[in-house]
Design an enzyme around this catalytic site. Structure first.
Site, short mmCIF file in Angstrom:
data_model
loop_
_atom_site.label_atom_id
_atom_site.label_comp_id
_atom_site.label_asym_id
_atom_site.label_seq_id
_atom_site.Cartn_x
_atom_site.Cartn_y
_atom_site.Cartn_z
CB CYS A 336 -5.04 -2.58 -3.33
SG CYS A 336 -4.83 -3.56 -1.83
CG HIS A 436 -4.65 1.73 -0.66
ND1 HIS A 436 -5.70 1.52 -1.53
CD2 HIS A 436 -4.46 0.55 -0.01
CE1 HIS A 436 -6.12 0.28 -1.41
NE2 HIS A 436 -5.39 -0.34 -0.50
#
Length: 497
Positions: A336, A436
């Protein structure tokens, strides 16, 4: 099954263990044949999760839903505050961001009625589907300066008609004053909702505390429903990153050493929980340049403020240490915000994150990131682009788009089930992803560790994180069950006022 009253675990203060106790009771009620669900009207956390519908909730409620054996939903955490500085937070309502708010403005009475209607409606929908609803308070129940604007503690319990169990942390000391004082500060109609006291994090010989139990009951006029000892060897995801301070900060011999860069605005640190449990790996968190040099793999985590953290990494020498380590053979992977930092540049011309409009990245990936005000939240299923494997699962929560720089080859790390691609891979030592939870998939960890096979000759097979988590929820439930008066709690939850 008979209908139980909703139960709320409220605290005498922050960090008394309400979240873990609520998770334990989600699993206990499930084991006993009920269909429970968690609920926290308002949560403040950087650790969040994407629901099956692609909406955002606090990670703690996703963990509690997992313990309850039900899919997570925004109704379980309708209001999420994600701090972006000491004074401001992004406000996420029913899974979608509605803007940034200053703390003073947020807690003013004006505009609270609308938020109160939203969280009450979410509770009502949840209550119609599950039995019982296991509610969690926030902070202290007796913050009398905030009680007129409180959305999450006793006003919510009163709306739900919940039986409240007051949780006190004896490990800190002062449990008698905190429990008794918390009750005295409540208004009479609020005090009527408190049906029991639970003492958490007890250490030592319980016989020494038994007279104290009787004293508390006589002082407060309500029963102590349990004294739960501090536990070890049970691993449940923590709600906030304060726990990272207690984790290992140095490399070790004899395992694959994986360093997570300790960012100031680190978010979704639960991405790395599985690595702590894998016997092949030693995981440590650090921003010490000497320790980073000892790592076999460096992971750059997500961040709530990518540009601010990238600026700090350049200022404190960590950026140069990561680049140098990679040049000397260390694997570097970003997730991310960490993926964004690994590129050639991060641009924020619209000031989505703050005042910094552009920073050069680490230059490890030929990609460029442009920050946008649109937040992507979705669960995904995917395969690795370079290895044949089963479909893996994860979730995205990010702002910004990342694309290859002009002239760079297309080289996605992951192929998504719906035909889209994700991330970028240069080779086995340099890659980034927006997903994630990618490390919760054993095939991906095997892929990450394969270049270090010489260290893993005697380390055994892949680690099954899903099975491990299920075992931990059962161990937690057994631990709490054996130290509370469960028949009394069921009596409280079935007795009409």
């Amino acid at each position: 099954m008979e209908k139980l009253h909703p139960i709320m675990f409220a605290g005498t203060g922050s960090d008394v263990g309400k979240s873990i106790i609520a998770a334990a009771f989600c699993r206990i009620f499930r084991q006993d044949g009920y269909c429970p669900a968690p609920f926290k009207a308002q949560n403040m956390a950087l650790n969040s999760y994407a629901t099956p519908e692609g909406l955002e909730i606090g990670r703690a409620q996703a963990v509690q839903a997992e313990a309850a054996g039900v899919p997570c939903h925004t109704d379980m955490n309708p209001l999420l505050l994600k701090p972006s500085s000491d004074h401001t937070s992004q406000v996420v309502l029913n899974g979608r961001p509605i803007g940034n708010r200053d703390a003073y403005d947020y807690f003013r009475a004006e505009g609270r009625d609308e938020l109160r209607r939203e969280v009450c409606a979410a509770y009502d929908r949840l209550s119609a589907r599950y039995n019982p609803v296991v509610m969690e308070g926030a902070g202290s129940i007796s913050e009398i300066n905030l009680r007129d604007t409180d959305l999450v503690n006793l006003p919510m319990a009163l709306h739900a008609g919940a039986d409240v169990i007051l949780v006190g942390d004896i490990d800190r000391g002062g449990v008698f004053a905190s429990v008794y004082g918390s009750l005295l500060l409540l208004r009479p109609h609020e005090r009527e909702r408190i049906k029991g006291i639970l003492i958490n994090k007890f250490r030592g010989d319980i016989r020494l505390f038994e007279p104290g139990i009787k004293m508390l009951e006589e002082l407060c006029g309500i029963p102590v429903v349990g004294v739960v000892p501090y536990y070890k060897e049970i691993y449940i995801e923590e709600e906030d990153s304060l726990a990272l301070a207690t984790k290992s900060v140095q490399a070790e011999l004899g395992k694959v050493n994986i360093a997570v860069v300790l960012l100031r605005h680190l978010s979704n640190f639960t991405d790395f929980n599985v690595l702590e449990r894998d016997p092949r790996i030693h995981l440590f968190y650090t921003n010490n340049t000497d320790e980073l040099a000892k790592a076999d793999i460096i992971l750059i985590p997500g961040s709530k403020s990518t540009l601010a953290d990238l600026h700090e990494l350049r200022r404190n020498g960590v950026a140069q240490a990561i680049i140098r380590a990679h040049r000397e053979g260390t694997t570097v992977m970003g997730i991310c915000g960490g993926y964004q930092m690994m590129g050639q540049e991060v641009c924020d011309p619209d000031h989505v994150e703050g005042e910094i409009e552009r920073l050069p990245g680490l230059g490890l990936l030929p990609v460029s990131t442009h920050m946008t005000g649109v937040k992507v939240t979705r669960q995904v299923r995917f395969q690795l682009s370079t290895v044949n494997c089963q479909l893996l699962e994860g979730y995205e929560i990010h702002m910004g788009t990342t694309v290859p720089t002009q002239g760079a080859p297309t080289s996605p790390l992951n192929l998504l089930e719906d035909g889209r691609t994700d991330g970028y891979i240069v080779d086995r030592t340099c890659m980034g992803t927006y997903i994630h939870g990618i490390l919760d998939n054993a095939p991906f960890i095997d892929f990450l560790l394969e270049p270090f096979a010489d260290k893993l000759a005697d380390a055994g097979k892949s680690f099954d994180y899903h099975q491990f988590k299920e075992e931990q929820y059962d161990k937690l439930a057994d631990h709490v069950r054996s130290h509370v008066d469960l028949p009394l709690i069921y009596k409280i939850l079935t007795t009409h006022d």
